[in-house]
Motif scaffolding. Structure first.
Motif, short mmCIF file in Angstrom:
data_model
loop_
_atom_site.label_atom_id
_atom_site.label_comp_id
_atom_site.label_asym_id
_atom_site.label_seq_id
_atom_site.Cartn_x
_atom_site.Cartn_y
_atom_site.Cartn_z
N MET A 1 0.82 -1.18 0.00
CA MET A 1 0.00 0.00 0.00
C MET A 1 0.87 1.25 0.00
SD MET A 1 -3.34 -0.56 0.55
CE MET A 1 -4.45 -1.69 1.23
N ARG A 2 1.79 1.33 -0.92
CA ARG A 2 2.70 2.47 -0.95
C ARG A 2 2.17 3.58 -1.84
NH1 ARG A 2 8.64 -0.20 -1.58
NH2 ARG A 2 8.61 -1.33 0.36
N GLN A 3 0.94 3.90 -1.75
CA GLN A 3 0.37 4.93 -2.60
C GLN A 3 0.92 6.29 -2.19
OE1 GLN A 3 -3.78 4.33 -2.05
NE2 GLN A 3 -3.90 2.91 -3.77
N GLY A 4 1.44 7.01 -3.19
CA GLY A 4 1.95 8.35 -2.93
C GLY A 4 3.34 8.38 -2.35
N VAL A 5 3.96 7.25 -2.11
CA VAL A 5 5.31 7.21 -1.54
C VAL A 5 6.31 7.14 -2.69
CG1 VAL A 5 6.91 5.89 -0.10
CG2 VAL A 5 4.50 6.04 0.53
N VAL A 6 7.27 8.06 -2.70
CA VAL A 6 8.30 8.08 -3.73
C VAL A 6 9.52 7.36 -3.17
CG1 VAL A 6 9.76 9.54 -5.15
CG2 VAL A 6 7.43 10.25 -4.61
N LEU A 7 9.96 6.33 -3.88
CA LEU A 7 11.11 5.57 -3.43
C LEU A 7 12.39 6.29 -3.85
CD1 LEU A 7 9.94 1.97 -4.33
CD2 LEU A 7 9.94 3.05 -2.09
N PRO A 8 13.46 6.11 -3.10
CA PRO A 8 14.74 6.74 -3.48
C PRO A 8 15.27 6.11 -4.77
CG PRO A 8 15.03 5.33 -1.57
CD PRO A 8 13.56 5.37 -1.87
N GLU A 9 16.03 6.91 -5.54
CA GLU A 9 16.60 6.44 -6.80
C GLU A 9 17.75 5.48 -6.51
OE1 GLU A 9 19.00 8.97 -9.66
OE2 GLU A 9 16.98 9.05 -10.51
N THR A 10 17.72 4.32 -7.15
CA THR A 10 18.76 3.32 -6.95
C THR A 10 19.79 3.41 -8.07
OG1 THR A 10 17.58 1.67 -8.24
CG2 THR A 10 17.06 1.76 -5.89
N PRO A 11 20.95 2.80 -7.89
CA PRO A 11 21.96 2.81 -8.97
C PRO A 11 21.41 2.18 -10.26
CG PRO A 11 22.97 2.10 -6.91
CD PRO A 11 21.50 2.23 -6.66
N ARG A 12 20.61 1.18 -10.14
CA ARG A 12 20.02 0.55 -11.33
C ARG A 12 19.11 1.54 -12.07
NH1 ARG A 12 16.49 -4.85 -10.98
NH2 ARG A 12 18.06 -5.91 -12.20
N ASP A 13 18.27 2.28 -11.32
CA ASP A 13 17.40 3.28 -11.93
C ASP A 13 18.22 4.34 -12.66
OD1 ASP A 13 15.15 2.01 -10.94
OD2 ASP A 13 15.01 3.29 -9.15
N ARG A 14 19.34 4.79 -12.04
CA ARG A 14 20.19 5.80 -12.67
C ARG A 14 20.77 5.28 -13.98
NH1 ARG A 14 21.33 7.39 -7.42
NH2 ARG A 14 22.94 5.83 -7.15
N ARG A 15 21.24 4.01 -13.99
CA ARG A 15 21.80 3.42 -15.22
C ARG A 15 20.74 3.34 -16.32
NH1 ARG A 15 24.08 -0.20 -11.59
NH2 ARG A 15 22.57 -1.79 -12.19
N ASN A 16 19.54 2.95 -15.95
CA ASN A 16 18.46 2.85 -16.94
C ASN A 16 18.11 4.22 -17.52
OD1 ASN A 16 18.22 0.10 -16.67
ND2 ASN A 16 16.51 0.19 -15.22
N LEU A 17 18.06 5.24 -16.67
CA LEU A 17 17.76 6.59 -17.15
C LEU A 17 18.87 7.12 -18.06
CD1 LEU A 17 16.19 8.31 -14.00
CD2 LEU A 17 15.09 7.83 -16.18
#
Length: 155
Positions: free
Chosen positions: A1-17
Protein backbone atom coordinates in the motif's frame (compact mmCIF):
# COMPACT_ATOMS: atom_id res chain seq x y z
CA UNK A 1 0.00 0.00 0.00
CA UNK A 2 2.70 2.47 -0.95
CA UNK A 3 0.37 4.93 -2.60
CA UNK A 4 1.95 8.35 -2.93
CA UNK A 5 5.31 7.21 -1.54
CA UNK A 6 8.30 8.08 -3.73
CA UNK A 7 11.11 5.57 -3.43
CA UNK A 8 14.74 6.74 -3.48
CA UNK A 9 16.60 6.44 -6.80
CA UNK A 10 18.76 3.32 -6.95
CA UNK A 11 21.96 2.81 -8.97
CA UNK A 12 20.02 0.55 -11.33
CA UNK A 13 17.40 3.28 -11.93
CA UNK A 14 20.19 5.80 -12.67
CA UNK A 15 21.80 3.42 -15.22
CA UNK A 16 18.46 2.85 -16.94
CA UNK A 17 17.76 6.59 -17.15
CA UNK A 18 21.24 7.30 -18.55
CA UNK A 19 20.83 4.58 -21.19
CA UNK A 20 17.44 5.99 -22.15
CA UNK A 21 18.85 9.52 -22.50
CA UNK A 22 21.71 8.20 -24.67
CA UNK A 23 19.21 6.37 -26.90
CA UNK A 24 17.15 9.54 -27.27
CA UNK A 25 20.24 11.64 -28.14
CA UNK A 26 21.27 9.24 -30.93
CA UNK A 27 17.77 8.58 -32.29
CA UNK A 28 17.15 9.73 -35.90
CA UNK A 29 13.49 10.28 -34.97
CA UNK A 30 14.30 12.80 -32.24
CA UNK A 31 12.18 15.91 -32.63
CA UNK A 32 9.99 14.38 -35.33
CA UNK A 33 6.38 13.38 -35.10
CA UNK A 34 5.95 9.62 -34.91
CA UNK A 35 3.82 8.06 -37.68
CA UNK A 36 0.26 7.19 -36.66
CA UNK A 37 -0.35 3.46 -37.11
CA UNK A 38 -3.93 2.47 -37.76
CA UNK A 39 -4.96 -0.87 -36.40
CA UNK A 40 -8.11 -2.41 -37.80
CA UNK A 41 -8.24 -5.15 -35.24
CA UNK A 42 -8.11 -5.60 -31.53
CA UNK A 43 -6.41 -8.72 -30.27
CA UNK A 44 -8.52 -10.42 -27.66
CA UNK A 45 -8.30 -13.54 -25.58
CA UNK A 46 -10.86 -15.34 -27.77
CA UNK A 47 -8.68 -15.13 -30.86
CA UNK A 48 -5.65 -16.45 -28.99
CA UNK A 49 -7.63 -19.33 -27.52
CA UNK A 50 -9.17 -20.18 -30.89
CA UNK A 51 -5.76 -20.31 -32.51
CA UNK A 52 -4.64 -23.04 -30.14
CA UNK A 53 -7.34 -25.46 -31.28
CA UNK A 54 -6.53 -25.57 -34.98
CA UNK A 55 -8.88 -24.48 -37.73
CA UNK A 56 -12.23 -23.13 -36.61
CA UNK A 57 -15.41 -25.04 -37.53
CA UNK A 58 -16.30 -22.75 -40.44
CA UNK A 59 -12.79 -23.17 -41.88
CA UNK A 60 -13.00 -26.97 -41.78
CA UNK A 61 -16.51 -26.88 -43.24
CA UNK A 62 -15.42 -24.62 -46.14
CA UNK A 63 -12.50 -26.90 -46.89
CA UNK A 64 -14.80 -29.93 -46.92
CA UNK A 65 -17.30 -28.14 -49.20
CA UNK A 66 -14.49 -27.31 -51.63
CA UNK A 67 -13.12 -30.87 -51.57
CA UNK A 68 -16.55 -32.46 -52.12
CA UNK A 69 -17.32 -29.99 -54.92
CA UNK A 70 -14.03 -30.84 -56.62
CA UNK A 71 -14.82 -34.58 -56.30
CA UNK A 72 -18.25 -34.10 -57.86
CA UNK A 73 -16.74 -32.03 -60.64
CA UNK A 74 -14.16 -34.73 -61.38
CA UNK A 75 -16.76 -37.52 -61.38
CA UNK A 76 -19.05 -35.45 -63.60
CA UNK A 77 -16.19 -34.76 -66.04
CA UNK A 78 -15.53 -38.50 -66.30
CA UNK A 79 -19.25 -39.24 -66.82
CA UNK A 80 -19.45 -36.42 -69.39
CA UNK A 81 -16.64 -37.99 -71.41
CA UNK A 82 -18.11 -41.50 -71.09
CA UNK A 83 -21.57 -40.42 -72.22
CA UNK A 84 -20.33 -37.98 -74.82
CA UNK A 85 -22.45 -35.24 -73.28
CA UNK A 86 -25.46 -36.04 -75.47
CA UNK A 87 -28.30 -33.71 -74.55
CA UNK A 88 -31.15 -35.99 -73.37
CA UNK A 89 -28.95 -38.52 -71.58
CA UNK A 90 -26.68 -35.88 -70.02
CA UNK A 91 -29.58 -33.73 -68.81
CA UNK A 92 -31.21 -36.76 -67.20
CA UNK A 93 -27.95 -37.66 -65.44
CA UNK A 94 -27.51 -34.05 -64.24
CA UNK A 95 -31.02 -34.04 -62.74
CA UNK A 96 -30.48 -37.38 -60.99
CA UNK A 97 -27.00 -36.62 -59.57
CA UNK A 98 -26.95 -36.77 -55.75
CA UNK A 99 -25.45 -33.67 -54.09
CA UNK A 100 -27.04 -34.38 -50.69
CA UNK A 101 -23.91 -34.39 -48.55
CA UNK A 102 -22.32 -31.26 -49.99
CA UNK A 103 -25.64 -29.38 -50.07
CA UNK A 104 -26.16 -30.15 -46.38
CA UNK A 105 -22.75 -28.63 -45.64
CA UNK A 106 -23.56 -25.61 -47.82
CA UNK A 107 -26.84 -25.14 -45.93
CA UNK A 108 -25.00 -25.30 -42.60
CA UNK A 109 -22.39 -22.86 -43.93
CA UNK A 110 -25.01 -20.36 -45.09
CA UNK A 111 -26.76 -20.55 -41.73
CA UNK A 112 -23.80 -20.37 -39.32
CA UNK A 113 -20.88 -18.72 -41.14
CA UNK A 114 -21.77 -15.10 -40.23
CA UNK A 115 -22.08 -15.98 -36.55
CA UNK A 116 -18.94 -18.13 -36.40
CA UNK A 117 -16.91 -15.57 -38.35
CA UNK A 118 -18.45 -12.64 -36.43
CA UNK A 119 -19.28 -10.76 -39.61
CA UNK A 120 -20.32 -7.17 -39.15
CA UNK A 121 -23.62 -5.86 -40.44
CA UNK A 122 -23.85 -3.46 -43.36
CA UNK A 123 -26.24 -0.72 -42.21
CA UNK A 124 -27.21 0.26 -45.78
CA UNK A 125 -28.48 -3.20 -46.71
CA UNK A 126 -29.31 -4.63 -43.29
CA UNK A 127 -27.40 -7.78 -44.27
CA UNK A 128 -24.00 -9.08 -43.27
CA UNK A 129 -20.96 -7.39 -44.77
CA UNK A 130 -19.40 -8.78 -47.94
CA UNK A 131 -16.41 -11.11 -47.69
CA UNK A 132 -13.75 -10.25 -50.28
CA UNK A 133 -16.37 -8.28 -52.20
CA UNK A 134 -18.84 -11.17 -52.42
CA UNK A 135 -21.67 -12.55 -50.35
CA UNK A 136 -20.67 -15.27 -47.92
CA UNK A 137 -23.57 -17.45 -49.11
CA UNK A 138 -22.79 -20.50 -51.21
CA UNK A 139 -25.16 -21.69 -53.91
CA UNK A 140 -26.36 -25.29 -53.49
CA UNK A 141 -25.26 -27.70 -56.21
CA UNK A 142 -27.98 -28.90 -58.57
CA UNK A 143 -28.65 -29.81 -62.21
CA UNK A 144 -28.28 -26.17 -63.31
CA UNK A 145 -24.81 -26.08 -61.71
CA UNK A 146 -23.86 -29.24 -63.62
CA UNK A 147 -25.18 -27.94 -66.95
CA UNK A 148 -23.30 -24.65 -66.51
CA UNK A 149 -20.01 -26.51 -66.22
CA UNK A 150 -20.77 -29.27 -68.70
CA UNK A 151 -23.30 -28.06 -71.25
CA UNK A 152 -25.02 -30.83 -73.24
CA UNK A 153 -23.78 -31.39 -76.77
CA UNK A 154 -26.14 -31.34 -79.70
CA UNK A 155 -26.84 -34.82 -81.03
Amino acid sequence: MRQGVVLPETPRDRRNLEALEADLRDSPLRGQELPFRLRNFRPDAGSYLASLGGPLPYMARLREIDELTAQHEQQLAEAYEDLGGEAPVWSALARSWDFGEVNELIDRHNRWYPVERRLSMDPTTGDYALVNGRSYRRRPLDAAWVLERFPPRAA
